[in-house]
Design a protein around this motif. Structure first.
Motif, mmCIF file in Angstrom:
data_model
loop_
_atom_site.group_PDB
_atom_site.id
_atom_site.type_symbol
_atom_site.label_atom_id
_atom_site.label_comp_id
_atom_site.label_asym_id
_atom_site.label_seq_id
_atom_site.Cartn_x
_atom_site.Cartn_y
_atom_site.Cartn_z
ATOM 1 N N PRO A 196 -62.376 -2.125 -7.931
ATOM 2 C CA PRO A 196 -61.059 -1.534 -7.664
ATOM 3 C C PRO A 196 -60.189 -1.629 -8.904
ATOM 4 O O PRO A 196 -60.092 -2.680 -9.528
ATOM 5 C CB PRO A 196 -60.512 -2.398 -6.522
ATOM 6 N N ASP A 197 -59.591 -0.518 -9.302
ATOM 7 C CA ASP A 197 -58.770 -0.492 -10.512
ATOM 8 C C ASP A 197 -57.636 -1.502 -10.396
ATOM 9 O O ASP A 197 -56.951 -1.566 -9.372
ATOM 10 C CB ASP A 197 -58.205 0.912 -10.727
ATOM 11 N N LEU A 198 -57.435 -2.299 -11.430
ATOM 12 C CA LEU A 198 -56.415 -3.342 -11.396
ATOM 13 C C LEU A 198 -55.009 -2.784 -11.237
ATOM 14 O O LEU A 198 -54.161 -3.384 -10.621
ATOM 15 C CB LEU A 198 -56.488 -4.185 -12.677
ATOM 16 N N ARG A 199 -54.747 -1.642 -11.835
ATOM 17 C CA ARG A 199 -53.433 -1.011 -11.652
ATOM 18 C C ARG A 199 -53.546 0.434 -12.111
ATOM 19 O O ARG A 199 -53.854 0.695 -13.261
ATOM 20 C CB ARG A 199 -52.335 -1.709 -12.455
ATOM 21 N N VAL A 216 -52.725 0.566 -6.258
ATOM 22 C CA VAL A 216 -54.146 0.705 -6.565
ATOM 23 C C VAL A 216 -54.673 2.061 -6.091
ATOM 24 O O VAL A 216 -54.042 2.759 -5.296
ATOM 25 C CB VAL A 216 -54.982 -0.421 -5.915
ATOM 26 N N SER A 217 -55.853 2.397 -6.583
ATOM 27 C CA SER A 217 -56.474 3.660 -6.210
ATOM 28 C C SER A 217 -57.231 3.521 -4.895
ATOM 29 O O SER A 217 -57.843 2.492 -4.621
ATOM 30 C CB SER A 217 -57.446 4.099 -7.307
ATOM 31 N N THR A 268 -58.315 0.597 2.008
ATOM 32 C CA THR A 268 -57.960 0.052 0.700
ATOM 33 C C THR A 268 -57.086 -1.180 0.845
ATOM 34 O O THR A 268 -57.297 -2.196 0.162
ATOM 35 C CB THR A 268 -57.225 1.118 -0.138
ATOM 36 N N LEU A 272 -58.255 -4.908 -0.465
ATOM 37 C CA LEU A 272 -57.510 -5.658 -1.486
ATOM 38 C C LEU A 272 -56.920 -6.939 -0.937
ATOM 39 O O LEU A 272 -56.797 -7.934 -1.662
ATOM 40 C CB LEU A 272 -56.431 -4.772 -2.100
ATOM 41 N N ILE A 294 -51.812 -6.062 -12.626
ATOM 42 C CA ILE A 294 -51.867 -5.415 -11.319
ATOM 43 C C ILE A 294 -50.524 -5.415 -10.594
ATOM 44 O O ILE A 294 -50.259 -4.529 -9.792
ATOM 45 C CB ILE A 294 -52.958 -6.074 -10.444
#
Length: 306
Positions: A196-199, A216-217, A268, A272, A294
């Motif tokens: 998962p993309d951090l930011r 996040v994405s 999501t 997370l 993030i």
């Protein structure tokens, strides 16, 4: 801007030099050297020290300066140890995995059961422990695994990294047809490993993370919703010189969800939240040095897109 031939060749020469050194010495010694270098870089030379400690204290205000520094040092050591293992990746066979990855075959069998359902599986692992090892080990045991990665600016480094991925099929994140390929591979019953993309810079999904809000994405969850496949939430930590793969939870999309975008947002948020809780238990395993923090909101706030 493209790199010059001199820069490309110099960077590649240095990489191959360090690879030769790392592969010439026993694995335990290489890992000890990585730990020593991490301690020295942070404690003596102050590598990104102020920014990193500010982040840790912001998440753990109750921890002492000594505890915060210990988390930061361990985090940097972990990154350098990951680099050592990346350099030695072609030598990491099943026998090595049996020795250094706790219950690796057991977790492969668990993931294979989801693959055998025929709709694929999305595996979400954070930048914690050796996230590469989570994929390397599962692929080495025979899980049909694929992932995505950004292309390196240095083409020689990019080719080297592709070789190091070994049994993992890695798609170029920047290619136009990558999204279609991910969908096709999941639909054919393969496992998709994603960090998962951090930011993300653009507004997407606001989630609870580290007791605060992060943007996040939802892309990983969106694929799971579209392909109606499960999401496996997992973390990889280092314990006593071994890698420990922890299958935290399995989330499944609601096939009757009226709004698929909202369903992806829900998954999501759940993912997370689970990952945040796991990182809080072992903060030294997480990567605190990332350039994009993030908990920094996008410039135009956290409002949800349509």
């Amino acid at each position: 801007m493209a790199k010059s031939a001199l820069t490309i060749n110099s960077e590649y020469f240095l990489l191959r030099f360090f690879c030769a050194v790392v592969n010439a010495i026993p694995y335990p010694l290489a890992m000890a050297a990585a730990r020593g270098l991490g301690w020295t870089a942070f404690t003596i030379f102050g590598f990104k020290r102020r920014r990193t400690l500010e982040r840790i204290r912001g998440v753990f205000p109750e921890k002492s300066d000594r505890e915060a520094r210990a988390i930061a040092v361990r985090s940097l050591q972990n990154v350098l140890q990951t680099g050592v293992e990346m350099m030695r990746a072609p030598r990491l066979d099943r026998k090595w995995m049996d020795r250094y990855v706790k219950d690796g075959r057991l977790y492969k069998d668990k993931l294979q059961a989801y693959v055998d359902e025929g709709k694929g599986v999305v595996i979400m692992v954070p930048h914690s422990g050796n996230w590469y090892m989570a994929a390397w080990s599962m692929a080495k045991y025979g899980l049909p695994l694929f992932a995505i990665a950004a292309r390196q600016r240095n083409p020689k480094l990019n080719a080297w990294m592709n070789r190091q991925y070994g049994d993992i099929e890695v798609l170029d994140r920047d290619c136009r047809d990558t999204l279609a390929k991910i969908h096709d591979k999941l639909s054919s019953g393969r496992a998709f490993a994603i960090l998962p993309d951090l930011r993300v810079r653009n507004k997407d999904v606001e989630v609870d993370f580290f007791g605060n809000k992060a943007n996040v994405s939802r892309s990983g969850a969106a694929f799971a919703v579209k392909c109606e496949c499960p999401i496996v939430v997992a973390v990889m930590t280092r314990q006593g010189g071994r890698h420990v793969f922890n299958h935290v939870a399995t989330l499944r999309p609601d096939p009757n969800a009226a709004d698929r975008k909202e369903e992806a947002r829900r998954l999501t948020r759940e993912t997370l939240k689970l990952l945040s809780d796991e990182i809080m238990k072992s903060p030294g395993d997480w990567y605190w040095f990332n350039k994009r923090w993030i908990l920094e909101p996008p410039e135009d706030g956290f409002s949800q897109p349509t």
